[in-house]
Design a protein around this motif. Structure first.
Motif, mmCIF file in Angstrom:
data_model
loop_
_atom_site.group_PDB
_atom_site.id
_atom_site.type_symbol
_atom_site.label_atom_id
_atom_site.label_comp_id
_atom_site.label_asym_id
_atom_site.label_seq_id
_atom_site.Cartn_x
_atom_site.Cartn_y
_atom_site.Cartn_z
ATOM 1 N N ALA A 3 32.958 32.791 29.471
ATOM 2 C CA ALA A 3 32.159 33.095 30.658
ATOM 3 C C ALA A 3 33.033 33.606 31.798
ATOM 4 C CB ALA A 3 31.388 31.846 31.093
ATOM 5 N N GLN A 4 34.201 32.999 31.974
ATOM 6 C CA GLN A 4 35.098 33.429 33.055
ATOM 7 C C GLN A 4 35.604 34.853 32.851
ATOM 8 O OE1 GLN A 4 38.211 30.615 34.594
ATOM 9 N NE2 GLN A 4 37.344 29.245 33.039
ATOM 10 N N ILE A 5 36.067 35.149 31.635
ATOM 11 C CA ILE A 5 36.659 36.472 31.444
ATOM 12 C C ILE A 5 35.614 37.578 31.522
ATOM 13 C CG2 ILE A 5 38.625 35.594 30.145
ATOM 14 C CD1 ILE A 5 37.327 36.530 27.592
ATOM 15 N N LEU A 6 34.364 37.278 31.163
ATOM 16 C CA LEU A 6 33.335 38.304 31.255
ATOM 17 C C LEU A 6 32.948 38.619 32.695
ATOM 18 C CD1 LEU A 6 30.978 37.530 28.243
ATOM 19 C CD2 LEU A 6 32.529 39.461 28.531
ATOM 20 N N GLN A 7 33.383 37.801 33.631
ATOM 21 C CA GLN A 7 33.168 38.107 35.051
ATOM 22 C C GLN A 7 34.341 38.854 35.658
ATOM 23 O OE1 GLN A 7 30.307 37.718 36.638
ATOM 24 N NE2 GLN A 7 29.467 36.956 34.702
ATOM 25 N N ILE A 8 35.283 39.298 34.844
ATOM 26 C CA ILE A 8 36.474 40.015 35.333
ATOM 27 C C ILE A 8 36.405 41.471 34.909
ATOM 28 C CG2 ILE A 8 38.988 40.105 35.282
ATOM 29 C CD1 ILE A 8 38.992 37.141 34.507
ATOM 30 N N PRO A 26 37.966 48.021 35.389
ATOM 31 C CA PRO A 26 39.009 46.991 35.408
ATOM 32 C C PRO A 26 40.376 47.584 35.724
ATOM 33 C CG PRO A 26 37.617 46.784 33.455
ATOM 34 C CD PRO A 26 37.277 48.097 34.087
ATOM 35 N N THR A 27 41.226 46.774 36.307
ATOM 36 C CA THR A 27 42.570 47.187 36.695
ATOM 37 C C THR A 27 43.602 46.350 35.942
ATOM 38 O OG1 THR A 27 42.714 45.580 38.486
ATOM 39 C CG2 THR A 27 41.707 47.726 39.002
ATOM 40 N N ASP A 28 44.869 46.666 36.146
ATOM 41 C CA ASP A 28 45.939 45.894 35.514
ATOM 42 C C ASP A 28 45.877 44.430 35.925
ATOM 43 O OD1 ASP A 28 48.538 45.765 33.984
ATOM 44 O OD2 ASP A 28 49.259 45.121 35.953
ATOM 45 N N ALA A 29 45.524 44.166 37.166
ATOM 46 C CA ALA A 29 45.407 42.770 37.609
ATOM 47 C C ALA A 29 44.325 42.045 36.812
ATOM 48 C CB ALA A 29 45.077 42.723 39.101
ATOM 49 N N VAL A 41 42.752 38.226 32.330
ATOM 50 C CA VAL A 41 42.154 37.976 31.018
ATOM 51 C C VAL A 41 43.212 37.449 30.053
ATOM 52 C CG1 VAL A 41 41.039 39.060 29.024
ATOM 53 C CG2 VAL A 41 40.318 39.668 31.347
ATOM 54 N N GLY A 42 44.389 38.061 30.081
ATOM 55 C CA GLY A 42 45.475 37.608 29.224
ATOM 56 C C GLY A 42 45.882 36.179 29.509
ATOM 57 N N GLU A 43 45.904 35.787 30.758
ATOM 58 C CA GLU A 43 46.281 34.428 31.154
ATOM 59 C C GLU A 43 45.229 33.409 30.702
ATOM 60 O OE1 GLU A 43 48.287 31.265 32.544
ATOM 61 O OE2 GLU A 43 49.079 33.316 32.714
ATOM 62 N N LEU A 44 43.965 33.747 30.886
ATOM 63 C CA LEU A 44 42.893 32.821 30.567
ATOM 64 C C LEU A 44 42.713 32.596 29.066
ATOM 65 C CD1 LEU A 44 40.237 33.919 33.208
ATOM 66 C CD2 LEU A 44 41.299 31.666 33.035
ATOM 67 N N PHE A 57 47.912 50.340 27.663
ATOM 68 C CA PHE A 57 47.869 49.932 29.069
ATOM 69 C C PHE A 57 47.232 48.547 29.197
ATOM 70 C CE2 PHE A 57 48.423 54.460 29.242
ATOM 71 C CZ PHE A 57 49.262 54.655 30.317
ATOM 72 N N LEU A 58 46.162 48.328 28.442
ATOM 73 C CA LEU A 58 45.560 46.989 28.437
ATOM 74 C C LEU A 58 46.497 45.981 27.795
ATOM 75 C CD1 LEU A 58 43.009 48.890 28.813
ATOM 76 C CD2 LEU A 58 41.729 47.063 27.705
ATOM 77 N N PHE A 59 47.131 46.388 26.684
ATOM 78 C CA PHE A 59 48.027 45.459 25.990
ATOM 79 C C PHE A 59 49.135 44.973 26.905
ATOM 80 C CE2 PHE A 59 47.117 47.935 21.798
ATOM 81 C CZ PHE A 59 45.855 47.375 21.743
ATOM 82 N N ARG A 60 49.664 45.856 27.727
ATOM 83 C CA ARG A 60 50.705 45.448 28.682
ATOM 84 C C ARG A 60 50.212 44.312 29.568
ATOM 85 N NH1 ARG A 60 52.219 50.864 28.091
ATOM 86 N NH2 ARG A 60 54.429 51.357 28.428
ATOM 87 N N GLY A 61 49.002 44.528 30.124
ATOM 88 C CA GLY A 61 48.446 43.500 30.995
ATOM 89 C C GLY A 61 48.149 42.207 30.261
ATOM 90 N N PHE A 62 47.529 42.309 29.097
ATOM 91 C CA PHE A 62 47.204 41.109 28.313
ATOM 92 C C PHE A 62 48.461 40.318 27.942
ATOM 93 C CE2 PHE A 62 43.278 43.405 26.350
ATOM 94 C CZ PHE A 62 42.527 43.124 27.478
ATOM 95 N N LEU A 63 49.556 41.047 27.661
ATOM 96 C CA LEU A 63 50.757 40.393 27.150
ATOM 97 C C LEU A 63 51.744 39.956 28.232
ATOM 98 C CD1 LEU A 63 51.384 42.501 23.928
ATOM 99 C CD2 LEU A 63 50.880 40.059 24.035
ATOM 100 N N LYS A 64 51.538 40.371 29.473
ATOM 101 C CA LYS A 64 52.453 39.909 30.522
ATOM 102 C C LYS A 64 52.436 38.385 30.647
ATOM 103 C CE LYS A 64 52.906 44.072 33.351
ATOM 104 N NZ LYS A 64 52.577 44.746 34.628
ATOM 105 N N PRO A 65 51.283 37.729 30.661
ATOM 106 C CA PRO A 65 51.298 36.257 30.694
ATOM 107 C C PRO A 65 51.905 35.668 29.418
ATOM 108 C CG PRO A 65 49.162 37.104 31.381
ATOM 109 C CD PRO A 65 49.917 38.256 30.801
ATOM 110 N N TRP A 66 51.694 36.331 28.295
ATOM 111 C CA TRP A 66 52.298 35.873 27.037
ATOM 112 C C TRP A 66 53.824 35.965 27.126
ATOM 113 C CZ3 TRP A 66 55.546 38.193 23.523
ATOM 114 C CH2 TRP A 66 55.706 37.559 22.286
#
Length: 541
Positions: free
Chosen positions: A45-50, A58-61, A66-69, A101-110
């Motif tokens: 539910a949280q990520i679908l509101q981002i 959507p932006t890199d932020a 999403v990656g963090e959650l 570009f999405l993968f970069r953002g998703f994987l930064k928290p990883w």
């Protein structure tokens, strides 16, 4: 599935959609899903509101949030800092500023949690096949993780270039949630699994609902469902104005700059499948016993002739000869030009969640058009009966780990952990619902209440997701083979097709014959007997 059952279900789609995901799975989704309150599934539910549907692109932020959650599954298998000092190289796409570009953002928290570092190789879609084939041919695979489609498994897994998926990865990503057509043998080779799915991939038909109905510029109550009528509509719209933009109206948008690294050939395949994929025959590209191309039989010639006729009728937008598939989808159709096109699922998610789309309120979806006759290749004759054959183009993007890491267990685990994070169940829901380059591919993606909570309206969701499910489950779906060199075949076909469209060949038949000659040479270069065996296996023969 029997054709009669499929037709009965699709005829009452609204009722069918409530149970369609269960059909895709082959069994009911189960009481656990039925009884779960979606609002209580806090991460989803949280990520679908981002950022929320209708709240801008959507932006890199957003990708990082999403990656963090969605890191919980990683934390269950990896200790904090466990991969400190590990560097991985990731090869993937930069198409439309999505994918990598999405993968970069998703994987930064990883990366921050695990201590690993990822270096990126970004490729345009048109350059992808050439770059991969060069690495294979020269033995210089310089990447540890690759975003790749299942058609390339023959070129990579078949040559021992991939690392086998550990069992813990399949558990982490909940691999059993995949729709049926993406389960084994897709993603496997010689009984070993190599792929984490990111995508479903089927071409579907997107159209402008405001072109049809009472008082519409087409004069038709409903959108045509056969190529013959869509071609006629495209010609008939000449000289009319678009009801949304008041600019010149156009009909179907073919990407006449077909040269797109092999991926452009799918768009001719959308037309050809309806004519060429006979329900009694699993093959439509080659003869299974000989690998003799079918691309120059009357069905494929008809598909090429359709396009040539529309070019001669001047029914396309100006300069369409320079329009590749990115142009037709993202610049033209989503920007308000044209009545219809076939494309992957990106059009559906982008229509409602991209800043560049103006058609979100007037777009509808269906399976690819059919034809009013189908060619029976075995009999060598046309049959005057309608035929539908959705083009299950590319079998979806996935993430694979290369054998470069196989001898280093720490690096191997890191690579698979990164891949598993990208292919996780929760993060995949976000990529299905927002612009990502991917479309729905898990049974759990078809829980409509979740999409509604994100801001989609129910009718749109049922229409969009329904076109995907109807294609995945179609009894006459046109599935491409996972054989070595498949994109060599596609790429040379694009080259010859463009020559034909530009008048360098005198007829559609001559164009198709040139493609067939080129395909025969590729088969002989790779090895005919080996190709026959693999092609038959891919068709389940």
């Amino acid at each position: 599935m029997k054709v009669e059952l499929y037709n009965q279900l699709v005829a009452n789609r609204r009722g069918f959609m409530k149970g369609a995901a269960a059909l895709a799975a082959g069994t009911a989704l189960g009481s656990t899903l039925a009884g779960r309150a979606f609002a209580q599934d806090s991460v989803r539910a949280q990520i679908l509101q981002i950022p929320g549907v209708g709240k801008g692109s959507p932006t890199d932020a957003d990708w990082q949030k999403v990656g963090e959650l969605t890191l919980a599954a990683t934390k269950a298998n990896v200790a904090e800092g466990e991969f400190a000092g590990v560097e991985l190289t990731f090869l993937g796409l930069n198409n439309q500023n999505l994918h990598n570009f999405l993968f970069r953002g998703f994987l930064k928290p990883w990366e921050a949690y695990t201590g690993a570092k990822i270096n990126w190789i970004d490729l345009a879609q048109a350059d992808y096949n050439a770059r991969l084939q060069q690495s294979i041919a020269t033995g210089t695979v310089d990447f540890d993780i690759i975003e790749m489609g299942a058609p390339f498994e023959g070129d990579t897994a078949g040559r021992g270039l991939l690392d086998e998926m550990p069992e813990w990865v399949a558990t982490q990503i909940e691999a059993d949630d995949l729709v049926n057509y993406l389960k084994a043998p897709v993603g496997t080779w010689d009984g070993k699994t190599y792929r984490i799915n990111l995508d479903g991939d089927t071409h579907t038909f997107a159209y402008r609902k405001d072109y049809f109905g009472d008082g519409s510029i087409s004069g038709l109550a409903d959108v045509p469902t056969h190529w013959e009528d869509i071609n006629a509509l495209t010609v008939a719209l000449k000289g009319k104005n678009d009801p949304l933009t008041n600019t010149p109206a156009y009909g179907f948008l073919d990407p006449l700059k077909y040269q797109w690294g092999g991926f452009g050939f799918y768009f001719l395949g959308d037309r050809a499948a309806a004519y060429a994929k006979h329900p009694s025959d699993p093959a439509w590209l080659f003869d299974p016993d000989t690998m003799k191309p079918r691309v120059n039989n009357p069905a494929w010639v008809q598909a090429i002739q359709d396009v040539i006729d529309l070019v001669k009728a001047e029914a396309y937008p100006p300069d369409q000869l320079n329009a590749d598939p990115n142009v037709t989808a993202f610049s033209q159709f989503l920007g308000g030009t044209g009545a219809a096109l076939t494309w992957w699922g990106d059009v559906g998610s982008n229509a409602r969640t991209s800043d560049t789309s103006v058609v979100g309120d007037v777009v509808g979806f269906a399976i690819n058009p059919g034809a009013k006759r189908v060619y029976n290749h075995t009999a060598g004759a046309w049959e005057e009966t309608e035929n539908f054959a959705p083009n299950l183009a590319y079998l979806g993007w996935g993430v694979y780990v290369t054998s470069r890491v196989s001898g280093d267990e720490k690096k191997r685990k890191a690579a698979w952990s990164a891949a598993a994070h990208l292919g996780g169940k929760d993060i995949s829901l976000w990529t299905a619902a927002y612009p990502s380059g991917f479309q729905p591919y898990r049974n759990s993606h078809f829980q409509y209440e979740e999409w509604e909570a994100a801001g989609y309206d129910r009718a749109f969701v049922e229409d969009y997701l329904g076109s995907n499910l109807d294609s995945y489950n179609h009894p006459n779906g046109a599935i491409e083979p996972r054989i070595p060199g498949i994109f060599q075949y596609y790429s040379i076909a694009e080259d010859e097709l463009v020559k034909g469209i530009n008048g360098q060949y005198p007829t559609a038949q001559a164009t198709a014959d040139a493609i067939a000659v080129a395909w025969e040479k590729i088969t002989d270069q790779i090895g005919r007997e080996g190709q026959i065996a693999l092609y038959k296996a891919s068709l389940g023969l």
